[in-house]
Design a protein around this motif. Sequence first.
Motif, mmCIF file in Angstrom:
data_model
loop_
_atom_site.group_PDB
_atom_site.id
_atom_site.type_symbol
_atom_site.label_atom_id
_atom_site.label_comp_id
_atom_site.label_asym_id
_atom_site.label_seq_id
_atom_site.Cartn_x
_atom_site.Cartn_y
_atom_site.Cartn_z
ATOM 1 N N TYR A 150 -65.469 30.691 75.954
ATOM 2 C CA TYR A 150 -65.476 29.273 75.611
ATOM 3 C C TYR A 150 -66.272 29.088 74.321
ATOM 4 O O TYR A 150 -67.393 29.582 74.199
ATOM 5 C CB TYR A 150 -66.118 28.439 76.719
ATOM 6 N N VAL A 151 -65.681 28.362 73.366
ATOM 7 C CA VAL A 151 -66.314 28.152 72.068
ATOM 8 C C VAL A 151 -66.377 26.658 71.793
ATOM 9 O O VAL A 151 -65.354 25.966 71.835
ATOM 10 C CB VAL A 151 -65.535 28.856 70.937
ATOM 11 N N ASN A 152 -67.558 26.162 71.483
ATOM 12 C CA ASN A 152 -67.738 24.759 71.129
ATOM 13 C C ASN A 152 -67.298 24.556 69.690
ATOM 14 O O ASN A 152 -67.880 25.119 68.766
ATOM 15 C CB ASN A 152 -69.209 24.367 71.304
ATOM 16 N N SER A 153 -66.250 23.755 69.490
ATOM 17 C CA SER A 153 -65.742 23.483 68.154
ATOM 18 C C SER A 153 -66.104 22.063 67.762
ATOM 19 O O SER A 153 -65.535 21.099 68.260
ATOM 20 C CB SER A 153 -64.219 23.671 68.109
ATOM 21 N N SER B 144 -65.561 27.447 58.265
ATOM 22 C CA SER B 144 -64.986 28.092 59.425
ATOM 23 C C SER B 144 -66.060 28.815 60.235
ATOM 24 O O SER B 144 -67.081 29.220 59.705
ATOM 25 C CB SER B 144 -63.920 29.102 58.983
ATOM 26 N N THR B 145 -65.803 28.970 61.511
ATOM 27 C CA THR B 145 -66.699 29.732 62.369
ATOM 28 C C THR B 145 -65.893 30.786 63.113
ATOM 29 O O THR B 145 -64.699 30.630 63.349
ATOM 30 C CB THR B 145 -67.411 28.833 63.397
ATOM 31 N N PHE B 146 -66.577 31.878 63.477
ATOM 32 C CA PHE B 146 -65.917 32.968 64.170
ATOM 33 C C PHE B 146 -66.833 33.498 65.262
ATOM 34 O O PHE B 146 -68.063 33.407 65.159
ATOM 35 C CB PHE B 146 -65.572 34.101 63.204
ATOM 36 N N VAL B 147 -66.226 34.056 66.303
ATOM 37 C CA VAL B 147 -66.962 34.757 67.349
ATOM 38 C C VAL B 147 -66.537 36.222 67.279
ATOM 39 O O VAL B 147 -65.347 36.537 67.359
ATOM 40 C CB VAL B 147 -66.674 34.181 68.741
ATOM 41 N N TYR B 148 -67.525 37.109 67.123
ATOM 42 C CA TYR B 148 -67.272 38.527 66.975
ATOM 43 C C TYR B 148 -67.568 39.245 68.287
ATOM 44 O O TYR B 148 -68.644 39.074 68.863
ATOM 45 C CB TYR B 148 -68.151 39.109 65.863
ATOM 46 N N GLN B 149 -66.609 40.032 68.764
ATOM 47 C CA GLN B 149 -66.778 40.818 69.980
ATOM 48 C C GLN B 149 -67.231 42.222 69.587
ATOM 49 O O GLN B 149 -66.524 42.937 68.875
ATOM 50 C CB GLN B 149 -65.450 40.868 70.741
ATOM 51 N N LEU B 150 -68.430 42.615 70.061
ATOM 52 C CA LEU B 150 -69.014 43.899 69.698
ATOM 53 C C LEU B 150 -69.159 44.763 70.943
ATOM 54 O O LEU B 150 -69.673 44.296 71.964
ATOM 55 C CB LEU B 150 -70.393 43.695 69.050
ATOM 56 N N PRO B 151 -68.749 46.021 70.893
ATOM 57 C CA PRO B 151 -68.821 46.868 72.087
ATOM 58 C C PRO B 151 -70.253 47.216 72.435
ATOM 59 O O PRO B 151 -71.170 47.094 71.614
ATOM 60 C CB PRO B 151 -68.032 48.112 71.671
ATOM 61 N N ALA B 152 -70.456 47.673 73.655
ATOM 62 C CA ALA B 152 -71.799 47.997 74.144
ATOM 63 C C ALA B 152 -72.444 49.125 73.359
ATOM 64 O O ALA B 152 -73.663 49.297 73.413
ATOM 65 C CB ALA B 152 -71.737 48.346 75.625
ATOM 66 N N THR B 153 -71.641 49.897 72.635
ATOM 67 C CA THR B 153 -72.186 50.997 71.834
ATOM 68 C C THR B 153 -72.590 50.553 70.436
ATOM 69 O O THR B 153 -73.136 51.350 69.669
ATOM 70 C CB THR B 153 -71.144 52.113 71.716
ATOM 71 N N ALA B 154 -72.323 49.289 70.078
ATOM 72 C CA ALA B 154 -72.584 48.821 68.721
ATOM 73 C C ALA B 154 -74.076 48.836 68.416
ATOM 74 O O ALA B 154 -74.898 48.408 69.220
ATOM 75 C CB ALA B 154 -72.028 47.414 68.537
ATOM 76 N N SER B 155 -74.421 49.319 67.224
ATOM 77 C CA SER B 155 -75.811 49.303 66.762
ATOM 78 C C SER B 155 -75.797 49.505 65.259
ATOM 79 O O SER B 155 -74.745 49.737 64.647
ATOM 80 C CB SER B 155 -76.631 50.404 67.448
ATOM 81 N N GLY B 156 -76.970 49.391 64.646
ATOM 82 C CA GLY B 156 -77.061 49.608 63.211
ATOM 83 C C GLY B 156 -76.687 48.375 62.429
ATOM 84 O O GLY B 156 -76.874 47.241 62.878
ATOM 85 N N PRO C 67 -61.368 32.769 66.173
ATOM 86 C CA PRO C 67 -61.687 31.600 65.343
ATOM 87 C C PRO C 67 -62.377 30.526 66.174
ATOM 88 O O PRO C 67 -61.976 30.260 67.310
ATOM 89 C CB PRO C 67 -60.321 31.131 64.848
ATOM 90 N N GLY C 68 -63.389 29.914 65.601
ATOM 91 C CA GLY C 68 -64.142 28.908 66.335
ATOM 92 C C GLY C 68 -63.970 27.499 65.829
ATOM 93 O O GLY C 68 -64.678 26.603 66.250
ATOM 94 N N GLY C 69 -63.060 27.286 64.882
ATOM 95 C CA GLY C 69 -62.886 25.934 64.370
ATOM 96 C C GLY C 69 -63.911 25.607 63.315
ATOM 97 O O GLY C 69 -64.410 26.473 62.594
ATOM 98 N N GLN C 70 -64.271 24.343 63.245
ATOM 99 C CA GLN C 70 -65.177 23.860 62.210
ATOM 100 C C GLN C 70 -66.615 23.953 62.682
ATOM 101 O O GLN C 70 -66.914 23.772 63.849
ATOM 102 C CB GLN C 70 -64.836 22.403 61.864
ATOM 103 N N SER C 71 -67.521 24.244 61.767
ATOM 104 C CA SER C 71 -68.940 24.285 62.113
ATOM 105 C C SER C 71 -69.632 23.028 61.620
ATOM 106 O O SER C 71 -69.203 22.397 60.661
ATOM 107 C CB SER C 71 -69.618 25.507 61.496
#
Length: 398
Positions: free
Chosen positions: A73-76, A361-373, A383-387
């Motif tokens: 769920y993304v608040n736009s 514009s706004t975005f939601v990024y999905q990052l895996p559990a192994t993501a680091s650095g 896409p999250g719509g307008q900010s």
Amino acid sequence: PRTGVELGRSRNRLATQPHPSGSERGSVDQTCSLLSNSLASVLLVSISGCATASGHTAATSTTAAAPTATTLYVNSFNTNSPDQILVYSISTNTTPIANLASYLYPSPIGTITLPANVYAYYMATDAAGNLYIATNTDIREYAAGATGSATPIRIIPMNSTTTLFPVVNFYSNGLFAGNVVGLAVDASGNIYVSQYLEGVAIFSNTANGNVAPARYILGDRQAGGGLSTFQSMEQLAIDGTGNLYVDNFSGVIPYPGELAGQPGDLLVFGPTANGNVAPTRTLNVAPEVLAVDSSGNVYSSNISSNICEISVFPSGASGRATPARTIEWGQTITGLAADSTGTIFAASAASGPQNPPCGGSTFVYQLPATASGTTPAPTAVYPGGQSSCLATPLITIH
């Protein structure tokens, strides 16, 4: 015009106010490109209050387990029309996106449209998937799967006649003061609402209408400097066993690595905490944005040494614990969530023509559990719509 206390670092915006036209997020205004080789040619982000790191190599996310959460769920925010909550099916892709230029953004599977002059602030879900929204007028619950101009299951008003806390003293009359700064919901649907300096009010899962909370965790004004050690309680989160996490801005001395004026602690309370009680443990971190997964791992978005970071602390961490992993991100994080696999969902504004990004514009990024650095490649982008100028969108998952 939209009024009321807005989101982001709410400690800086406690007074009732309309949307400003400029920045409220620090003194550093600059344009940064994402550092990942796979993203640098695609996204250019305007940020305020953060810089990208220097002397670091780009990170690449490695394959991890598919997320267990199914709905995002993304608040736009909308300037001239009612706010909408965008509903997405969460991608099960586990392969980092090699080139966003050819990435096909998903479309929402639904939207929830709020009434005119009702603005979404915080969001949370319960075990059944019902959606809870803290607005400028109330706390409202929508049934799982709700779309369009759906009628809420229940509404708890938040106005000048709402009694949140029982104690009347020199500082406080116990009434709602127009500044809910955190929302959490446990698996059973009990609602946790935080209010600046007052504490956390807990409403039962059957509370509806203008009713009193079932219990309270009292803050500084209520308890007169009591055991809870609250000074400015803000964002809330709940883990899988019902422990409550409270972002507490103390206003004292910053911990090493924190910016001046941004000190604080993360206080953890047991599932039945009530009244003037001490936390069961304290983690010395002051989140800009907070998330806790079902296992109790803590995800904290911080501005440390002017670098936007996501720090992940293991379950049970206390004191000045060392993060299990850290992600350096080239944008200000405005929303954060994590599921049981450790998959991270990070919302931020990007690609806006303004500096800082207001109305872009706004975005939601999905990052895996192994993501680091440094800026690892996402496995999905929504896409999250307008900010707004005040750090929307916020997000939640189920």
